[in-house]
Design an enzyme around this catalytic site. Structure first.
Site, PDB file in Angstrom:
ATOM      1  N   LYS A  25      -6.233  -2.469  -5.234  1.00  0.00           N
ATOM      2  CA  LYS A  25      -5.665  -2.858  -6.531  1.00  0.00           C
ATOM      3  C   LYS A  25      -6.765  -2.879  -7.592  1.00  0.00           C
ATOM      4  CE  LYS A  25      -2.791  -6.579  -8.515  1.00  0.00           C
ATOM      5  NZ  LYS A  25      -2.081  -7.842  -8.186  1.00  0.00           N
ATOM      6  N   SER A  31       2.595  -8.344  -9.759  1.00  0.00           N
ATOM      7  CA  SER A  31       1.770  -7.449 -10.536  1.00  0.00           C
ATOM      8  C   SER A  31       1.232  -6.289  -9.685  1.00  0.00           C
ATOM      9  CB  SER A  31       0.604  -8.201 -11.161  1.00  0.00           C
ATOM     10  OG  SER A  31      -0.234  -8.713 -10.159  1.00  0.00           O
ATOM     11  N   SER A  83       2.375 -11.868  -6.538  1.00  0.00           N
ATOM     12  CA  SER A  83       2.044 -10.483  -6.866  1.00  0.00           C
ATOM     13  C   SER A  83       1.781  -9.558  -5.690  1.00  0.00           C
ATOM     14  CB  SER A  83       0.825 -10.445  -7.798  1.00  0.00           C
ATOM     15  OG  SER A  83       1.172 -11.023  -9.034  1.00  0.00           O
TER      16      SER A  83
END
Lengths: 99, 509, 501
Positions: C80, C155, C179
């Site tokens: 990420k 997210s 997330s």
């Protein structure tokens, strides 16, 4: 608990160093006021005889020994600099005309 | 600026008003590394070479507390008579400024490690003033802005350059309680307080306290209130608005900035104008303060507990262990030593100024009399140190050497003049005084037959001396003493030589 | 010819060990897959083919030389873009960091390198991890591989989508309020938020420091367990990291798979269900409970009344801490600079241009909550709510070994559907948020697809602090039963993506 006003949002944005156009303020103020009203719910526990939790897992006394570790090189430090001069970060002047 | 500003002097200001002041002192700790990262905590290196992701405030970086800084902070708190909090937390102080890498400073807010102390400050005339200490807390220093263009100051600069080497250096901020009732002695007390803090941090070994290098910084707050009328309680009268003066870089500046500020504020008040609550900067070159950025409201720092750090919870046992390492208060120690040694005030003051106290004390502890110790350290050694442009601690002579040297004099093995030669040898690296004395044969000759022979030889060249002595001019013996001393390279026992001469003359000495 | 991208990470590891495939071939296969499908999916912000292949080649060489290698050596992974990678662009999904190349590695990256795992690239995310749909990315949204018109969750939508689209077998995500878990639920993948402090945060760009955790993402529970063991452990650079051994996740997963859950007490949280939850979500949840019973577990109902304050507390604590954490994006030392004649105006202009609306909203909210005069009512009270939530969890864990709930109230909604209604977006995290407030570990694994729309649904398993291994035991047992029911892993039932030639 007062609802967040447009003037409040303008003041807070300045404090947070985020420039706002009138359009921004129009768009965001309403949304923010609604969110503030929603989260105001927590005030119901404000008076509660409950301690605050700032760290979810209780720990204390975490320190490190006073031992030197390698630093970055000057080139690495400045590698992301939008503007640099003389080994230092260059920024526009700090005071405006009126100061 | 009002024309009234320059018209009121310090004395007049104190005549008309009652001053209240407070001081915030920032002490830079001499730990090896910074407060929250392992970068070196040294001074004067090339810009941005002692910086890592943590003190540069790069995304993803995290602080970790320096255990030595905590120890030093606690010892400093204990020296100030403070209580040490059982659990204290760091807090973020949020504001934007280019020299603040994260745009927040990790400090302590409502839970400082040390709180509620007091410090006795001794003024030059011996008066003792007790200063209340509100708190002493840990925080990190900011980097350094250099302003380019204009005069080099922040006003009128074209742009600025930022160096983060100093960013993250450990600081302890000491805050006094408001100090009232000092009247005209305010400036003197303020200066003495800062000097005392400096002495303490040096005695603790946690900082060299050099103000000119920024290792000790003072912010001085001052406000005036009207003097109480007859029968009125002064402390019941409200404090006036205060100014905070920064950039006070020397003890002298502490005193002089208060002189100036008191005069400035008094002038405004007497003219019926308000004193603005603001931050001002002291300028040594103009001996005045100028206002900083004007702010309509106090900055909102939005303090909250630092989530990346855990509470500092020093055990009571550890605090007591640290308490045992606190040296005696410099002022108390000096008073005690002065009494023990019987030094006059001026002698004491000179010894302090020459940084000779610890040497004298150690030499006394090794068995030398105080006056003898003072004679060597303030006399011959101070002279040599001066000549070589070094401090006493840099000289290649130890306390044991001096004690030994004086011991040799006291035993009569050498005299003062020979002692100086022996000391010269020690300073030259020839070994301890006893070693030099033996190697160079610097022993006082007190063997009578040798002395008599030397006297007779000298008298043979100056026979008229004996007549002069018999005529009553005893001082004529001096020429023979001199000759004998010269012949024996100063190793004769001068007083015995004189006795022999007088005996030759048949006169009582 | 085996399509290795369809294997599990552990199958790949075994194949690498046996020599059935080389790491270079395996890595190349994933790079090819990315090239083929990432146009429409847009899971990746940056692809490092050269670096990944170099790592793969080195692993192959060392393996040929007979060197002993870590379990996942040579198995590729995506990261990420919240995680700082030295020499590779790191944006946190924001334009304010466009072009920033960090001069240091996050601790988890150091661990991946020590584990010899080729890093394929950085995945898309909501800007500064603020969001539940990845629509707030400064670089355009990611599309759910199950339905490209729908959100992949947020997210961490990029990491979840990459795994669901077989672009990577494993990924690192971050979880502040769900997330990792919510994207896992809406993409039919597995994601875990470890106990707070279980994985180092050094090098993870901070959002809400007291809530953030990095965690493992994969297609199966065991794959996720293997990655968790690589990522976890004490880090002296992170003062909040736990000083205890990494939980034995893999062993626990195998135990659950092989031995079932006899005697395990499973608590169903009353408040995390009912109104506001889609019918298909609740149905699959109920079916999972049935599976758990068959596995030998006892199901009990527990109540956590303070959860009603959880969303409000979260949307006070997070913005407050974030408003401070994001102050460092000030144009001075890195990132975007929109230059004006003074530094103050430069900061104002840079942050106005560099931050998106959601980030601005939360910064202003946080600035407000921490303001003088408001602290006690807002931030201070929210911190009290945390204590109440911890107490509710503690009481629940008296009678249950783990708790379960649906991970998200709905299946993935359409892109654009909730963009103009922040509050509605925030409700996506209603089941995941209490976990972060308490600092305890939780997992989301697929529990099926909703009958009404055929879109993925996830079940959340929650364990007490430090008991991350329990997640893997229960998760693996349940997964086995569900996979048996489906006839194969759910991920392989996703519609085939159109391949760009």
């Amino acid at each position: 608990m007062s609802t967040l006003s447009r003037a409040d949002v303008a003041r807070l944005a300045a404090l947070a160093r985020i420039d706002m156009t009138d359009g921004d303020l129009d768009r965001l103020s309403g949304q923010l006021a609604a969110i503030v009203d929603a989260v105001a719910l927590v005030a119901e526990v404000a008076a509660a005889d409950v301690p605050a939790t700032s760290h979810p897992i209780p720990m204390s006394n975490v320190t490190r020994p006073d031992v030197v570790r390698p630093s970055l090189t000057q080139a690495e430090v400045l590698s992301g600099a939008p503007d640099a001069e003389d080994g230092r970060f260059r920024v526009p002047r700090i005071l405006g005309e009126e100061a | 600026m009002s024309a009234a500003t320059h018209l009121v002097g310090y004395d007049d200001a104190m005549e008309n008003f009652d001053p209240v002041f407070g001081i915030e002192v920032h002490v830079e700790l001499n730990t090896k590394t910074k407060m929250f990262c392992g970068c070196e905590n040294t001074f004067g290196n090339e810009a941005n070479t002692q910086v890592c992701p943590v003190c540069l405030g790069l995304p993803g970086s995290m602080p970790v507390v320096n255990e030595k800084a905590v120890e030093s902070a606690i010892r400093l708190g204990l020296s100030l008579g403070c209580s040490i909090r059982e659990s204290s937390r760091f807090a973020r102080k949020n504001y934007f400024y280019p020299d603040l890498a994260k745009d927040y400073q990790i400090s302590q807010y409502d839970e400082p490690t040390s709180y509620e102390g007091s410090l006795d400050v001794v003024l030059d005339d011996g008066t003792v003033v007790t200063i209340g200490i509100e708190r002493a807390h840990m925080e990190e220093d900011a980097g350094k802005n250099t302003h380019v263009g204009g005069t080099g100051g922040i006003q009128g600069a074209d742009y600025s350059l930022v160096d983060y080497n100093r960013g993250g250096v450990p600081l302890v901020e000491i805050v006094t309680k408001p100090i009232e009732g000092m009247g005209i002695r305010t400036a003197e007390v303020a200066r003495a307080y800062v000097a005392t803090i400096r002495d303490i941090v040096r005695a603790l070994g946690i900082s060299d306290g050099r103000m000119e290098q920024g290792r000790l910084r003072a912010d001085v707050n001052l406000s005036l209130r009207r003097k109480a009328g007859p029968g009125e309680d002064q402390s019941a009268i409200e404090f006036g608005k205060r100014s905070e003066t920064k950039n006070v870089n020397s003890l002298r500046a502490v005193e002089r900035s208060i002189h100036y500020e008191a005069g400035r504020q008094a002038a405004l008040l007497l003219a019926g104008e308000p004193v603005v609550q603001e931050t001002r900067f002291w300028h040594e070159d103009t001996s005045s303060t100028t206002p900083g950025r004007s702010k309509e409201e106090a900055e909102d720092y939005r303090y909250f507990p630092e989530p990346d750090l855990l509470p500092v919870e020093p055990s009571r046992e550890w605090v007591e262990e640290l308490r045992a390492t606190i040296p005696e208060h410099p002022a108390k120690m000096r008073a005690r030593l002065q009494a023990d040694w019987g030094f006059a005030d001026l002698e004491m003051r000179d010894a302090i100024a020459a940084d000779a106290l610890e040497f004298i004390a150690a030499t006394v502890a090794a068995g030398t009399t105080p006056q003898a110790a003072r004679k060597w350290w303030m006399g011959e050694l101070a002279r040599v140190a001066n000549e070589r442009d070094v401090s006493l601690s840099d000289l290649p002579v130890t306390v044991a050497d001096i004690a030994e040297l004086q011991g040799l004099i006291d035993a009569g093995t050498i005299n003062d003049k020979l002692a100086r030669q022996a000391l010269e040898g020690t300073l030259a690296g020839e070994g301890s005084p006893a070693t030099v004395v033996a190697a160079r044969g610097l022993v006082v000759v007190s063997d009578d037959s040798a002395l008599e022979a030397a006297v007779d030889e000298a008298l043979a060249s100056q026979p008229e001396v004996l007549d002069k002595i018999r005529e009553g001019k005893i001082q004529a013996a001096g020429a023979i003493v001199g000759a004998v001393m010269k012949a024996t390279k100063g190793q004769a026992d001068a007083s015995r030589v004189r006795e022999i001469i007088l005996a030759r003359a048949g006169v009582e000495g | 010819m085996t399509d290795w991208t369809r294997s599990t990470a552990l199958e790949m590891a075994a194949a690498l060990q046996s020599g059935a495939v080389s790491s270079v071939a395996l890595t190349q296969a994933h790079l090819d897959r990315i090239a083929a499908v990432d146009g429409p999916v847009h899971a990746f912000l940056h692809i490092d083919a050269e670096g990944a292949l170099a790592t793969a080649a080195a692993v192959d060489a060392d393996r040929a030389a007979g060197m002993e290698l870590p379990l996942l050596a040579g198995v590729p992974i995506a990261v990420k873009d919240l995680v700082v990678t030295k020499g590779l662009p790191t944006t946190a999904g924001s334009r304010i960091l466009e072009g920033w190349i960090p001069p240091y590695d996050a601790t988890v990256i150091t661990k991946l390198k020590a584990a010899r795992m080729p890093i394929l690239g950085k995945t898309n995310m909501d800007e500064f991890a603020m969001g539940s749909s990845t629509e707030h990315s400064g670089y355009g949204p990611t599309h759910n591989p199950w339905d490209l018109d729908r959100i992949p969750g947020g997210s961490g939508g990029g990491s979840a989508a990459a795994i669901a689209a077989f672009e990577a077998p494993l990924a690192i995500g971050s979880d502040t309020g769900g997330s990792i878990r919510q994207p896992a639920a809406v993409t039919a993948t597995v994601g875990v938020k470890p106990t707070y402090g279980g994985v180092s945060r050094y090098g993870a760009i901070a959002l809400a420091s007291s809530l953030d955790q990095l965690g493992p993402c994969g297609r199966t529970v065991e794959d996720t367990a293997a990655l968790h063991e690589v990522m976890g452990g004490h880090d002296p650079m992170d003062a909040t990291s736990l000083d205890e051994p990494v939980p034995a996740c893999l062993a626990a997963a195998r135990d659950g798979r092989e031995n079932g859950l006899a005697g395990v007490r499973i608590g169903v949280v009353k408040e995390l269900g009912g109104d506001g939850y889609q019918a298909g979500v609740l149905q699959r949840f109920a079916e999972s409970l049935d599976h758990l019973r068959v596995l030998g577990a006892d199901i009990v109902e527990v109540s956590c009344p303070s959860f009603k304050y959880a969303l409000a507390a979260y949307y006070l604590i997070l913005p407050s801490e974030a408003s401070s954490n994001l102050a460092k994006f000030d144009s001075v030392r890195f990132g975007k600079r929109v230059e004006r004649d003074t530094i103050e105006k430069t900061m104002l202009a840079t942050r106005a241009e560099g931050f998106g609306d959601e980030v601005k909203r939360r910064i202003i909210l946080g600035t407000y909550a921490l303001s003088a005069g408001y602290y006690d009512a807002y931030y201070g009270s929210a911190q009290k709510v945390r204590t109440l939530i911890q107490r509710d969890f503690a009481a629940a864990f008296e009678v249950a070994d783990v708790l379960v709930s649906p991970t998200a109230p709905t299946t993935p909604f359409k892109l654009g559907e909730k963009l103009n209604d922040p509050l509605s977006m925030y409700l996506q995290d209603v089941a995941t948020i209490p976990v972060n407030l308490a600092g305890i570990p939780a997992m989301s694994l697929p529990s099926g697809t909703a009958p009404e729309d055929g879109l993925p649904v996830g079940i959340q398993i929650i364990a007490p602090a430090h008991e991350d291994a329990r997640l893997y035991r229960v998760g693996a047992a349940l997964e086995k039963a569900l996979v048996a029911q489906w006839g194969g892993p759910l991920a392989s039932l996703a519609p085939e993506l159109e391949v760009t030639p």
